[in-house]
Structures are given as C-alpha cells and as structure tokens.
Design an enzyme around this catalytic site. Structure first.
Site, PDB file in Angstrom:
ATOM      1  N   GLN A 127      -0.603   3.482 -74.434  1.00 48.92           N
ATOM      2  CA  GLN A 127      -1.060   3.716 -75.809  1.00 48.92           C
ATOM      3  C   GLN A 127      -2.485   3.172 -75.979  1.00 48.92           C
ATOM      4  O   GLN A 127      -2.694   1.956 -75.932  1.00 48.92           O
ATOM      5  CB  GLN A 127      -0.118   2.999 -76.764  1.00 48.92           C
ATOM      6  CG  GLN A 127      -0.448   3.161 -78.219  1.00 48.92           C
ATOM      7  CD  GLN A 127       0.386   2.229 -79.091  1.00 48.92           C
ATOM      8  OE1 GLN A 127       0.683   1.119 -78.698  1.00 48.92           O
ATOM      9  NE2 GLN A 127       0.758   2.679 -80.265  1.00 48.92           N
ATOM     10  N   SER A 130      -5.556   0.171 -79.923  1.00 49.98           N
ATOM     11  CA  SER A 130      -6.335  -1.011 -80.312  1.00 49.98           C
ATOM     12  C   SER A 130      -7.695  -1.039 -79.625  1.00 49.98           C
ATOM     13  O   SER A 130      -7.846  -0.588 -78.482  1.00 49.98           O
ATOM     14  CB  SER A 130      -5.586  -2.284 -79.929  1.00 49.98           C
ATOM     15  OG  SER A 130      -4.304  -2.290 -80.481  1.00 49.98           O
ATOM     16  N   SER A 162      -1.244  -1.813 -72.726  1.00 48.38           N
ATOM     17  CA  SER A 162      -0.164  -2.172 -71.798  1.00 48.38           C
ATOM     18  C   SER A 162       0.059  -1.043 -70.802  1.00 48.38           C
ATOM     19  O   SER A 162       0.123   0.133 -71.194  1.00 48.38           O
ATOM     20  CB  SER A 162       1.143  -2.415 -72.555  1.00 48.38           C
ATOM     21  OG  SER A 162       0.956  -3.352 -73.585  1.00 48.38           O
ATOM     22  N   GLU A 245       7.453   2.573 -82.880  1.00 48.78           N
ATOM     23  CA  GLU A 245       7.167   1.345 -82.139  1.00 48.78           C
ATOM     24  C   GLU A 245       7.949   0.194 -82.756  1.00 48.78           C
ATOM     25  O   GLU A 245       8.570  -0.601 -82.063  1.00 48.78           O
ATOM     26  CB  GLU A 245       5.658   1.072 -82.193  1.00 48.78           C
ATOM     27  CG  GLU A 245       5.224  -0.178 -81.458  1.00 48.78           C
ATOM     28  CD  GLU A 245       3.694  -0.274 -81.325  1.00 48.78           C
ATOM     29  OE1 GLU A 245       3.000   0.682 -81.713  1.00 48.78           O
ATOM     30  OE2 GLU A 245       3.214  -1.291 -80.830  1.00 48.78           O
TER      31      GLU A 245
END
Ligand SMILES: Cc1cc2nc3c(=O)[nH]c(=O)nc-3n(C[C@H](O)[C@H](O)[C@H](O)COP(=O)(O)OP(=O)(O)OC[C@H]3O[C@@H](n4cnc5c(N)ncnc54)[C@H](O)[C@@H]3O)c2cc1C
Length: 396
Positions: A127, A130, A162, A245
């Site tokens: 993902q 951020s 991640s 999430e």
C-alpha cells in the site's frame, strides 16, 4: 456414493462426531457445512489457487470472486477451515484492502487481471499511501500523477510501505489536481513494483525486522488501465481501502489479530506459580478484564453484523480499544519478566524460550499498534464526531 460424515471427520480429525450419512445429515446439518466438509475431504491440503477457485478465500466478495456470503455463512466457512486446519493464502494488503477496492471500482478487465492472483496469494501487494508529510492528514499527499500521451507519469516519495520489497503490485494514491479541496484532487492507481523508476529502500524497525520501506517514484510510467475508478475519485476509494484496513486490524490476538492475548498472559503467570506483588496482581486482573470486555465487544459487533446493524464506526471503536489494550498486555508482560525482560529473547516465559522471544518481540512491536492503520487519536476523533455527535475537531 454416500460417504458418512464420520468418515469425513475421521480423515480430517474434526471435533464433533456426527453419525449420519451425508444425504440424511442434510436435515440436521447446514447443507453448506456438509458441502464444505466434502470439499475439504477431497482437498486435504488445498493450494491457494484451489481455495481461490472454490471462492473460500474471500467468501463475502460477490460472484464470481466470492460467494456473496452473509456474515453467518462467513463464520461457518471460517469455522470449517479452522477445524480442518486449512490456512488461507497470506496476502493481507491484497486480500484485505486492495481486493475489496478493485471489486468496488475495477472494470471487468481490471478485476480479471488482478483478483485471481490476489486471492490465490500468487501476487503479493503493498500500500503506497503514506508520505513523509502525509500520514494522518493523508489528503495533503504530494506524489504527482500527470498524463503524458496515453500514460501516467508518477513522481514522489512514499514511506512506511510494508512489504514493498516482497510485492508485485502496490495500491497508490497520487495527486492529479491542485484545484479545490486537497481530497478532491487525488486519484487511485495500481503500480507494478518492478516498473523502471521505482526504488525501494528498507527501513529497519525497532524489532530489527525489515517490514517497512521507503519507496521513491521517479517518473514511473503507468498505462491508462492502472487508474482505478475515475480521475480525482481516489479519496472515495481510499476510504473503502481504509475502512477494510481497520476491520482487518481488529481481530482476536492483541497484535492486530496476531500474537497472544491477556488470557495467555494470565495462563503463563499461573503456570509459573510464583508470588505476585499486589500491584502486579491488580494490574493483571485489570488487564484480563479489559481483554474480556473487548472479547464481548467483538461478539456484540459480530452479532450486530449478523443482524445487518453494523455501522462504519464499529471498526474504529474496536481498533481504538484493542490497540491500547495490546500495549497494556505487552507492557505488563515485559514488566513481569523483570530485568530479564530487557534482554532480547527473555520474557515472562523464561530465558531464551520461544515464549520469551515472542513476548519480547511483541513488546517492541506493540508500539506500532496505536500508529498504523490510523492512529488511536484519529480513531477517537472519528468516535467523538460520528458516535457521540461532539463538535468537529477544530484543527480539521
Ligand atoms: C506497523 C505499521 C505499518 C504501516 N504500513 C503502512 C503501509 O503499508 N502503507 C502506508 O501507506 N502506510 C503505512 N503505515 C503508516 C501509517 O498509516 C501512518 O504512520 C499513520 O497514518 C500515521 O501517520 P504519521 O506516521 O505520518 O504520523 P502523523 O500523522 O504525523 O501523526 C503524528 C502524531 O500526531 C497525532 N495527530 C495527527 N493528526 C491529529 C489530529 N487531527 N488530532 C489529534 N492528533 C493528531 C497522531 O495521533 C500522532 O500522535 C504503517 C504504519 C505502521 C506503524
């Protein structure tokens, strides 16, 4: 040929003995459970692809990817897989967050391109949301996407990604317009992680693990079919992803559905049989009580979901409470281990035991709980506004 459910159970080591044939059991056992047990008997060690083709990986998804399963049917499938000791493919971001968004917004071609290998676990996903200056305030992201001919050119930097180094694809938010409110100029892309211009650098976390990365996107070219949904519609789709999430991060163990529970800590202390100080005893009881409250809350929210009464704030409430509780359990475990708990591999389970190692790791990892997936402070803002109807956060 009729096979008895006993035969099926014997093969799979299932718990409850049932002594009727498959045909005659249909009245007494849910037909769906019978069919599932039959499938599991025929596929004792199913591959990810077999599970995906049987639509057992994400049964809540609509046909043809899932079974459109009700909450009750999902619980039934989970129960049967657990009893048969069958694990679903590991692809948390793919199955938990990217997949549901592609189901909602993808074209038929996009769904056929990505969903089968998400479900089978053959392609791992990350993902790319951020950025160094956009976390809680995600709408302020600056990674840009500009159309050049029939391709998108992506430039910017992502952070805390991640598993980027293990992933084939990433879900990516990028700015396509600077007009109007920041959230109205964001689009949602799918980015191949091996594309020229993608550089992945490891960020080692305090447990010593390499899970996070920073990802640099230097004029990465994406074809037009990598845009999910419409241009500037990304914020709506990001909310679909982030809602999923929060649900995924609020399971039973205290480390986002993984790891031990307060009950496990109590069992460990009980098995050691050593005397406890009054403060430790008091804190252990408090900690266990909080774990029980959370367990009941989870049951209540599951019951709400079964009755079709789930609300969008449920996951925020559960996550905000569970994350603080995770830190409470792990901090207490560390304290009970005494000075040995400060040394790697030592925990309340004793020197260099696997148990000790996992509690030690858990203590360090638990610091991430109140940050990842939306900080606990932000979850409490959501609860304040949507559940309690309090005035809006003045800084928002
Ligand atoms: C284990 C883990 C895995 C992650 N994996 C990914 C990933 O795969 N992909 C990805 O894109 N991101 C990932 N993240 C990043 C995560 O989403 C962000 O860390 C999170 O959104 C917080 O953003 P930030 O770190 O920039 O902190 P900030 O948003 O800068 O927050 C700093 C502090 O300010 C507080 N704060 C912020 N806004 C408010 C407000 N309005 N009111 C009151 N207080 C506020 C916060 O609560 C926090 O204490 C991961 C994070 C963790 C911990």
């Amino acid at each position: 040929m009729a096979r008895s459910v006993d035969e099926l159970e014997e093969g799979r080591g299932l718990l409850a003995p049932v002594t009727v044939s498959l045909e005659s059991s249909i009245d007494q056992l849910d037909i769906r459970r019978v069919e599932l047990r039959k499938w599991l008997a025929e596929h004792p060690n199913p591959t990810g692809r077999e599970l995906a083709e049987a639509k057992l990986v994400a049964p809540a998804w609509p046909e043809p990817w899932g079974l459109n399963a009700s909450v009750e049917y999902q619980l039934l499938i989970d129960d049967e897989l657990r009893r048969a000791d069958v694990k679903r493919p590991i692809n948390p971001i793919g199955i938990g967050w990217a997949g549901p968004t592609i189901v909602v917004a993808g074209t038929k071609e996009q769904q056929e391109k990505w969903l089968p290998k998400i479900l089978s676990g053959e392609e791992f996903w990350c993902q790319l949301f951020s950025e160094p200056n956009a976390g809680s305030d995600l709408a302020s992201l600056t990674t840009s996407a500009k159309m050049d001919g029939d391709e998108w050119v992506i430039t910017g930097q992502k952070l805390w990604t991640s598993y980027a180094h293990l992933s084939t694809w990433g879900i990516l938010l990028a700015r396509t317009s600077n007009e109007g409110a920041p959230q109205n100029g964001i689009s949602y892309f799918i980015c191949p992680m091996n594309a020229p211009g993608v550089t992945i650098r490891p960020v080692i976390d305090m447990t010593g693990d390499h899970a996070f990365n920073e990802v640099f996107l230097d004029e990465v070219l994406l074809s037009a079919d990598c845009l999910l949904g419409e241009v500037n519609e990304g914020w709506r789709l990001a909310k679909v992803t982030l809602g999923n999430e929060r649900v995924s991060l609020s399971g039973e163990g205290v480390l986002w559905g993984r790891g031990p529970t307060a009950e496990d800590l109590v069992a460990l202390v009980r098995s050691q049989g050593r005397p406890l100080s009054k403060i430790d005893r008091d804190d252990l009881v408090k900690c266990w009580s909080h774990g029980e409250i959370l367990r009941f809350l989870r049951m209540r929210l599951n019951a709400n979901a079964l009755a079709g009464k789930a609300t969008s704030s449920d996951a925020s409430l559960r996550k905000a409470l569970a994350d603080d509780h995770g830190q409470e359990v792990m901090t207490l475990a560390q304290r009970l281990a005494g000075s040995a708990g400060m040394i790697e591999g030592h925990g309340p389970g004793g020197i260099d035991s696997d148990e000790g190692r996992s509690w030690y790791w858990g203590f360090l990892y638990s610091q991430a709980l109140t940050i990842g997936g939306g900080t606990s402070v932000v979850q409490r803002n959501i609860i304040a506004e949507r559940v309690l109807g309090l005035p809006k956060d003045p800084s928002a």
